[in-house]
Design a protein around this motif. Structure first.
Motif, PDB file in Angstrom:
ATOM      1  N   ASP A  41       0.853  -1.185   0.000  1.00 56.11           N
ATOM      2  CA  ASP A  41       0.000   0.000   0.000  1.00 56.11           C
ATOM      3  C   ASP A  41       0.892   1.238   0.000  1.00 56.11           C
ATOM      4  OD1 ASP A  41      -2.153  -1.733   0.303  1.00 56.11           O
ATOM      5  OD2 ASP A  41      -2.184  -1.542   2.477  1.00 56.11           O
ATOM      6  N   GLY A  42       0.278   2.379   0.043  1.00 55.32           N
ATOM      7  CA  GLY A  42       1.052   3.607   0.169  1.00 55.32           C
ATOM      8  C   GLY A  42       1.650   4.069  -1.140  1.00 55.32           C
ATOM      9  N   PRO A  43       2.371   5.171  -1.073  1.00 58.34           N
ATOM     10  CA  PRO A  43       2.972   5.724  -2.291  1.00 58.34           C
ATOM     11  C   PRO A  43       4.082   4.820  -2.816  1.00 58.34           C
ATOM     12  CG  PRO A  43       3.734   6.926  -0.354  1.00 58.34           C
ATOM     13  CD  PRO A  43       2.687   5.965   0.112  1.00 58.34           C
ATOM     14  N   PRO A  44       4.328   4.884  -4.128  1.00 59.65           N
ATOM     15  CA  PRO A  44       5.414   4.076  -4.688  1.00 59.65           C
ATOM     16  C   PRO A  44       6.749   4.440  -4.035  1.00 59.65           C
ATOM     17  CG  PRO A  44       4.121   5.110  -6.429  1.00 59.65           C
ATOM     18  CD  PRO A  44       3.660   5.692  -5.132  1.00 59.65           C
ATOM     19  N   SER A  45       7.523   3.436  -3.729  1.00 57.85           N
ATOM     20  CA  SER A  45       8.832   3.662  -3.114  1.00 57.85           C
ATOM     21  C   SER A  45       9.878   2.935  -3.930  1.00 57.85           C
ATOM     22  CB  SER A  45       8.832   3.173  -1.668  1.00 57.85           C
ATOM     23  OG  SER A  45       8.533   1.796  -1.617  1.00 57.85           O
ATOM     24  N   HIS A  46      11.118   3.376  -3.784  1.00 57.65           N
ATOM     25  CA  HIS A  46      12.220   2.816  -4.562  1.00 57.65           C
ATOM     26  C   HIS A  46      13.404   2.570  -3.638  1.00 57.65           C
ATOM     27  CE1 HIS A  46       9.968   4.081  -8.120  1.00 57.65           C
ATOM     28  NE2 HIS A  46       9.739   5.190  -7.447  1.00 57.65           N
ATOM     29  N   ARG A  47      14.064   1.466  -3.848  1.00 61.32           N
ATOM     30  CA  ARG A  47      15.263   1.174  -3.088  1.00 61.32           C
ATOM     31  C   ARG A  47      16.452   1.714  -3.872  1.00 61.32           C
ATOM     32  NH1 ARG A  47      16.584  -0.708   1.375  1.00 61.32           N
ATOM     33  NH2 ARG A  47      14.712  -1.818   1.930  1.00 61.32           N
ATOM     34  N   VAL A  48      17.236   2.550  -3.206  1.00 66.87           N
ATOM     35  CA  VAL A  48      18.465   3.095  -3.782  1.00 66.87           C
ATOM     36  C   VAL A  48      19.592   2.625  -2.870  1.00 66.87           C
ATOM     37  CG1 VAL A  48      19.718   5.183  -4.432  1.00 66.87           C
ATOM     38  CG2 VAL A  48      17.223   5.109  -4.674  1.00 66.87           C
ATOM     39  N   GLY A  49      20.277   1.597  -3.309  1.00 66.44           N
ATOM     40  CA  GLY A  49      21.272   0.977  -2.436  1.00 66.44           C
ATOM     41  C   GLY A  49      20.557   0.373  -1.248  1.00 66.44           C
ATOM     42  N   ARG A  50      20.935   0.792  -0.052  1.00 64.18           N
ATOM     43  CA  ARG A  50      20.271   0.271   1.145  1.00 64.18           C
ATOM     44  C   ARG A  50      19.188   1.200   1.671  1.00 64.18           C
ATOM     45  NH1 ARG A  50      24.842   1.161   5.839  1.00 64.18           N
ATOM     46  NH2 ARG A  50      23.190   2.085   7.061  1.00 64.18           N
ATOM     47  N   TYR A  51      18.889   2.246   0.917  1.00 59.18           N
ATOM     48  CA  TYR A  51      17.927   3.245   1.365  1.00 59.18           C
ATOM     49  C   TYR A  51      16.622   3.172   0.589  1.00 59.18           C
ATOM     50  CZ  TYR A  51      22.201   5.080   3.345  1.00 59.18           C
ATOM     51  OH  TYR A  51      23.377   5.204   4.024  1.00 59.18           O
ATOM     52  N   VAL A  52      15.531   3.550   1.242  1.00 58.84           N
ATOM     53  CA  VAL A  52      14.230   3.665   0.591  1.00 58.84           C
ATOM     54  C   VAL A  52      14.031   5.135   0.264  1.00 58.84           C
ATOM     55  CG1 VAL A  52      11.733   3.396   0.862  1.00 58.84           C
ATOM     56  CG2 VAL A  52      13.288   1.680   1.825  1.00 58.84           C
ATOM     57  N   ARG A  53      13.672   5.413  -0.977  1.00 57.81           N
ATOM     58  CA  ARG A  53      13.462   6.789  -1.411  1.00 57.81           C
ATOM     59  C   ARG A  53      12.126   6.899  -2.126  1.00 57.81           C
ATOM     60  NH1 ARG A  53      16.562   7.955   2.006  1.00 57.81           N
ATOM     61  NH2 ARG A  53      18.713   8.575   1.702  1.00 57.81           N
ATOM     62  N   TYR A  54      11.608   8.124  -2.168  1.00 61.09           N
ATOM     63  CA  TYR A  54      10.332   8.425  -2.810  1.00 61.09           C
ATOM     64  C   TYR A  54      10.520   9.557  -3.805  1.00 61.09           C
ATOM     65  CZ  TYR A  54       8.270   5.670   0.945  1.00 61.09           C
ATOM     66  OH  TYR A  54       7.950   4.653   1.805  1.00 61.09           O
ATOM     67  N   VAL A  55       9.847   9.449  -4.959  1.00 57.43           N
ATOM     68  CA  VAL A  55       9.840  10.518  -5.954  1.00 57.43           C
ATOM     69  C   VAL A  55       8.679  11.438  -5.583  1.00 57.43           C
ATOM     70  CG1 VAL A  55       9.583  11.078  -8.400  1.00 57.43           C
ATOM     71  CG2 VAL A  55      10.776   8.971  -7.699  1.00 57.43           C
ATOM     72  N   PRO A  56       8.948  12.712  -5.307  1.00 55.74           N
ATOM     73  CA  PRO A  56       7.878  13.620  -4.859  1.00 55.74           C
ATOM     74  C   PRO A  56       6.642  13.629  -5.760  1.00 55.74           C
ATOM     75  CG  PRO A  56       9.996  14.673  -4.584  1.00 55.74           C
ATOM     76  CD  PRO A  56      10.251  13.380  -5.317  1.00 55.74           C
ATOM     77  N   SER A  57       6.831  13.638  -7.072  1.00 56.70           N
ATOM     78  CA  SER A  57       5.664  13.675  -7.966  1.00 56.70           C
ATOM     79  C   SER A  57       4.829  12.403  -7.842  1.00 56.70           C
ATOM     80  CB  SER A  57       6.096  13.899  -9.415  1.00 56.70           C
ATOM     81  OG  SER A  57       6.932  12.846  -9.856  1.00 56.70           O
ATOM     82  N   GLU A  58       5.458  11.251  -7.570  1.00 62.20           N
ATOM     83  CA  GLU A  58       4.712  10.011  -7.376  1.00 62.20           C
ATOM     84  C   GLU A  58       3.935  10.048  -6.067  1.00 62.20           C
ATOM     85  OE1 GLU A  58       7.670   7.010  -9.851  1.00 62.20           O
ATOM     86  OE2 GLU A  58       7.608   6.870  -7.664  1.00 62.20           O
ATOM     87  N   VAL A  59       4.510  10.660  -5.042  1.00 69.27           N
ATOM     88  CA  VAL A  59       3.812  10.792  -3.760  1.00 69.27           C
ATOM     89  C   VAL A  59       2.595  11.711  -3.941  1.00 69.27           C
ATOM     90  CG1 VAL A  59       3.987  11.570  -1.359  1.00 69.27           C
ATOM     91  CG2 VAL A  59       5.905  10.358  -2.421  1.00 69.27           C
ATOM     92  N   HIS A  60       2.788  12.832  -4.643  1.00 69.71           N
ATOM     93  CA  HIS A  60       1.673  13.758  -4.892  1.00 69.71           C
ATOM     94  C   HIS A  60       0.549  13.058  -5.661  1.00 69.71           C
ATOM     95  CE1 HIS A  60       3.841  17.193  -3.374  1.00 69.71           C
ATOM     96  NE2 HIS A  60       4.834  17.024  -4.225  1.00 69.71           N
ATOM     97  N   THR A  61       0.911  12.304  -6.685  1.00 69.37           N
ATOM     98  CA  THR A  61      -0.091  11.570  -7.483  1.00 69.37           C
ATOM     99  C   THR A  61      -0.827  10.569  -6.616  1.00 69.37           C
ATOM    100  OG1 THR A  61       1.216  11.836  -9.490  1.00 69.37           O
ATOM    101  CG2 THR A  61      -0.421  10.071  -9.483  1.00 69.37           C
ATOM    102  N   TRP A  62      -0.106   9.844  -5.770  1.00 69.02           N
ATOM    103  CA  TRP A  62      -0.719   8.867  -4.885  1.00 69.02           C
ATOM    104  C   TRP A  62      -1.714   9.546  -3.950  1.00 69.02           C
ATOM    105  CZ3 TRP A  62      -0.542   8.275   0.474  1.00 69.02           C
ATOM    106  CH2 TRP A  62      -1.100   7.094   0.959  1.00 69.02           C
ATOM    107  N   VAL A  63      -1.354  10.684  -3.397  1.00 66.69           N
ATOM    108  CA  VAL A  63      -2.248  11.427  -2.500  1.00 66.69           C
ATOM    109  C   VAL A  63      -3.521  11.830  -3.248  1.00 66.69           C
ATOM    110  CG1 VAL A  63      -2.538  13.586  -1.218  1.00 66.69           C
ATOM    111  CG2 VAL A  63      -0.439  12.255  -0.940  1.00 66.69           C
ATOM    112  N   CYS A  64      -3.368  12.333  -4.451  1.00 68.65           N
ATOM    113  CA  CYS A  64      -4.530  12.784  -5.236  1.00 68.65           C
ATOM    114  C   CYS A  64      -5.446  11.635  -5.627  1.00 68.65           C
ATOM    115  CB  CYS A  64      -4.071  13.535  -6.470  1.00 68.65           C
ATOM    116  SG  CYS A  64      -3.287  15.108  -6.100  1.00 68.65           S
ATOM    117  N   ASP A  65      -4.896  10.438  -5.761  1.00 74.14           N
ATOM    118  CA  ASP A  65      -5.686   9.274  -6.160  1.00 74.14           C
ATOM    119  C   ASP A  65      -6.419   8.631  -4.997  1.00 74.14           C
ATOM    120  OD1 ASP A  65      -4.900   9.642  -8.752  1.00 74.14           O
ATOM    121  OD2 ASP A  65      -3.377   8.056  -8.724  1.00 74.14           O
ATOM    122  N   GLN A  66      -6.147   9.055  -3.768  1.00 76.46           N
ATOM    123  CA  GLN A  66      -6.770   8.451  -2.584  1.00 76.46           C
ATOM    124  C   GLN A  66      -8.179   8.959  -2.400  1.00 76.46           C
ATOM    125  OE1 GLN A  66      -5.211   5.824  -0.876  1.00 76.46           O
ATOM    126  NE2 GLN A  66      -4.015   6.130  -2.694  1.00 76.46           N
TER     127      GLN A  66
END
Length: 66
Positions: A41-66
């Protein structure tokens, strides 16, 4: 990542949010983001090395789609 001033993408689009930045934006605990990620669930996330990162535009889109 933008390589020149004429590149169509802006520098702000190239910035990735950390879990802390995303949780602050969404006003939810970081633990909630990790739970959403585990459940798919939740906004799309991406693993960058050992870190989890989020693309701001994907988070905004996810919020708008809720």
């Amino acid at each position: 990542m933008p390589t020149s001033p004429t590149d169509s993408r802006s520098w702000s689009d190239a910035v990735l949010w950390s879990v802390a930045e995303t949780s602050a934006y969404l006003r939810v605990p970081a633990k909630t983001l990790y739970e959403w990620r585990y459940k798919g669930d939740g906004p799309p996330s991406h693993r960058v090395g050992r870190y989890v990162r989020y693309v701001p535009s994907e988070v905004h889109t996810w919020v708008c789609d809720q």
